[in-house]
Design a protein around this motif. Structure first.
Motif, PDB file in Angstrom:
ATOM      1  N   UNK A   1      51.121  48.877  37.206  1.00 19.27           N
ATOM      2  CA  UNK A   1      52.587  48.854  37.207  1.00 19.27           C
ATOM      3  C   UNK A   1      53.144  50.202  37.666  1.00 19.27           C
ATOM      4  N   UNK A   2      52.529  51.274  37.175  1.00 15.76           N
ATOM      5  CA  UNK A   2      52.963  52.635  37.536  1.00 15.76           C
ATOM      6  C   UNK A   2      51.738  53.533  37.500  1.00 15.76           C
ATOM      7  N   UNK A   3      51.861  54.682  38.156  1.00 13.59           N
ATOM      8  CA  UNK A   3      50.841  55.720  38.034  1.00 13.59           C
ATOM      9  C   UNK A   3      51.529  56.931  37.405  1.00 13.59           C
ATOM     10  N   UNK A   4      51.285  57.139  36.124  1.00 11.38           N
ATOM     11  CA  UNK A   4      51.911  58.283  35.445  1.00 11.38           C
ATOM     12  C   UNK A   4      51.460  59.567  36.131  1.00 11.38           C
ATOM     13  N   UNK A   5      52.366  60.532  36.217  1.00  8.73           N
ATOM     14  CA  UNK A   5      52.041  61.776  36.920  1.00  8.73           C
ATOM     15  C   UNK A   5      51.637  62.893  35.970  1.00  8.73           C
ATOM     16  N   UNK A   6      51.954  62.755  34.690  1.00 13.89           N
ATOM     17  CA  UNK A   6      51.605  63.825  33.733  1.00 13.89           C
ATOM     18  C   UNK A   6      51.725  63.292  32.318  1.00 13.89           C
ATOM     19  N   UNK A   7      50.924  63.862  31.436  1.00 15.66           N
ATOM     20  CA  UNK A   7      51.164  63.704  29.998  1.00 15.66           C
ATOM     21  C   UNK A   7      52.314  64.641  29.669  1.00 15.66           C
TER      22      UNK A   7
ATOM     23  N   UNK B   1      59.320  53.223  37.511  1.00 12.25           N
ATOM     24  CA  UNK B   1      60.038  53.310  36.230  1.00 12.25           C
ATOM     25  C   UNK B   1      60.765  51.990  35.946  1.00 12.25           C
ATOM     26  N   UNK B   2      61.399  51.445  36.969  1.00  9.96           N
ATOM     27  CA  UNK B   2      62.109  50.174  36.786  1.00  9.96           C
ATOM     28  C   UNK B   2      61.132  49.023  36.523  1.00  9.96           C
TER      29      UNK B   2
ATOM     30  N   UNK C   1      64.428  57.252  29.721  1.00  8.54           N
ATOM     31  CA  UNK C   1      63.222  56.894  28.995  1.00  8.54           C
ATOM     32  C   UNK C   1      63.180  55.399  28.704  1.00  8.54           C
ATOM     33  N   UNK C   2      61.980  54.844  28.730  1.00 11.14           N
ATOM     34  CA  UNK C   2      61.713  53.481  28.246  1.00 11.14           C
ATOM     35  C   UNK C   2      60.610  53.605  27.198  1.00 11.14           C
ATOM     36  N   UNK C   3      60.783  52.971  26.047  1.00  9.81           N
ATOM     37  CA  UNK C   3      59.783  53.058  24.971  1.00  9.81           C
ATOM     38  C   UNK C   3      58.940  51.786  24.931  1.00  9.81           C
ATOM     39  N   UNK C   4      57.671  51.988  24.562  1.00  9.37           N
ATOM     40  CA  UNK C   4      56.752  50.867  24.315  1.00  9.37           C
ATOM     41  C   UNK C   4      55.980  51.160  23.037  1.00  9.37           C
ATOM     42  N   UNK C   5      55.302  50.123  22.535  1.00  6.13           N
ATOM     43  CA  UNK C   5      54.168  50.318  21.632  1.00  6.13           C
ATOM     44  C   UNK C   5      52.937  49.878  22.394  1.00  6.13           C
TER      45      UNK C   5
END
Ligand SMILES: [Fe+2]
Length: 357
Positions: A16-22, A89-90, A112-116
């Motif tokens: 879905x996405x490739x996070x770029x950083x912690x 992000x979307x 920001x979007x939150x998940x569990x």
């Protein structure tokens, strides 16, 4: 030769996405002043503390990398992951279980979007967070060797001050639902397994997962996931400039009464020189330097799980490093995992106990 079975964590072909950083870790703590003092001794810097929220940063340009919420019960809450692409992000915001997109009121703003995640840890996908000006940190020491006179007529005197924590490096989580959780991070945030330690039956015990930054070198792992029977933080890790920072940090943390957890030593998988310390609530915090950097095409490594395989030198990983807390909640988690987690069997737990516990 260990075979790559399908149950091992694997990269997702189209995440879905490739996070770029912690981006950060979030903790709940009953005493923000106590948390702030520990973190300053550890080497982080205060951004703000209004009595209900504490933000700490390293010397790098992230506006903060450590968030503490005042709460009666101390606990690890979760992590933030930086997203660079608006389209990604979307796409994350459209996933089932995602919160509505919210503006962030924390330093640096953003959205920001939150998940569990499937193990119940909070995960924030963070977009358009503004950087802060970097702070100076001590440059690496020039080291003499028999092959190189890098320092002549000069002494070596690293300052006896808390080591400059430069940036957050990684988070290590313990999980009951290992497969669902490792798969979720690969599928939705593009994590790639760099190295996986496996049990004698071939099932994964620990996965070291890196960000997919293409040809840009990424830390060997920004996320480490370990099979246990209860979701818990194992440790959080922060990069310092060199081994003398780790040594000075070790001396100061010990002098200030902090409880050592493990180190110093050098890991095998990731190669970091490391040193781990308990915070006042028993959560482990790591100083590290000289970690491996992999591009996205570097293949996954498979290795037999062992305590000895966690460090090249220094003490072998102590059994206390992964031992669960003795509490009623631990027993309840064990019963729950045996009944409900497809990854937890009595046989696997006995093997893990024999190897690590
Ligand atoms: Fe670590």
């Amino acid at each position: 030769m260990i075979s790559l079975a399908t149950e091992h964590p694997a990269r997702h072909p189209n995440p879905t996405a490739k996070a770029s950083a912690l981006a950060y870790v979030i903790f709940d703590r009953p005493d923000l002043a106590k948390a702030e003092k520990y973190l300053i001794d550890f080497g982080l810097r205060t951004v703000s503390n209004d009595g209900s929220m504490l933000f700490m940063r390293g010397t790098a340009s992230a506006p903060y990398c450590y968030v503490v919420r005042k709460a009666a019960t101390p606990r690890f809450v979760g992590i933030g992951l930086e997203i660079e692409s608006m389209a990604e992000f979307q796409a994350l915001a459209r996933l089932p279980g995602a919160s509505p997109i919210e503006p962030m009121t924390w330093p640096g703003g953003g959205r920001c979007v939150h998940f569990s995640d499937p193990s119940g840890f909070r995960v924030d996908a963070v977009f358009e967070r503004s950087p802060a000006p970097s702070l100076p940190h001590r440059p690496p020491l020039a080291m003499n060797s028999v092959d190189l006179a890098a320092r002549v007529n000069e002494t070596q005197r690293p300052p006896l001050t808390p080591p400059d924590a430069i940036r957050i490096g990684h988070v290590a989580l313990e999980l009951a639902d290992f497969q669902a959780t490792s798969g979720w991070y690969a599928r939705h945030f593009g994590f790639i397994p760099s190295d996986v330690q496996v049990l004698p039956d071939g099932s994964p015990a620990v996965a070291f997962m890196r960000l997919d930054r293409g040809d840009t070198p990424a830390d060997h792992h920004s996320l480490a996931l370990a099979q246990t029977f209860a979701p818990a933080l194992n440790h959080v890790s922060f990069e310092v400039i060199d081994t003398d920072s780790i040594g000075v940090g070790h001396r100061l943390m010990r002098d200030r009464g902090c409880k050592p957890a493990w180190g110093p030593g050098r890991h095998f998988l990731g190669s970091q020189i490391f040193d781990y310390w308990h915070d006042p609530w028993g959560d482990k915090h790591e100083h590290y330097c000289d970690g491996d950097l992999f591009t996205s095409d570097y293949p996954t490594g498979l290795h037999p799980a062992s305590r000895e395989g966690m460090a090249q030198w220094g003490q072998a990983m102590p059994r206390s490093f992964t031992r669960p807390k003795l509490a009623f909640s631990t027993l309840a988690a064990l019963i729950h995992a045996l009944r409900h987690s497809p990854d937890v069997t009595p046989r696997k737990l006995l093997t893990l106990l024999k190897l690590f516990g």
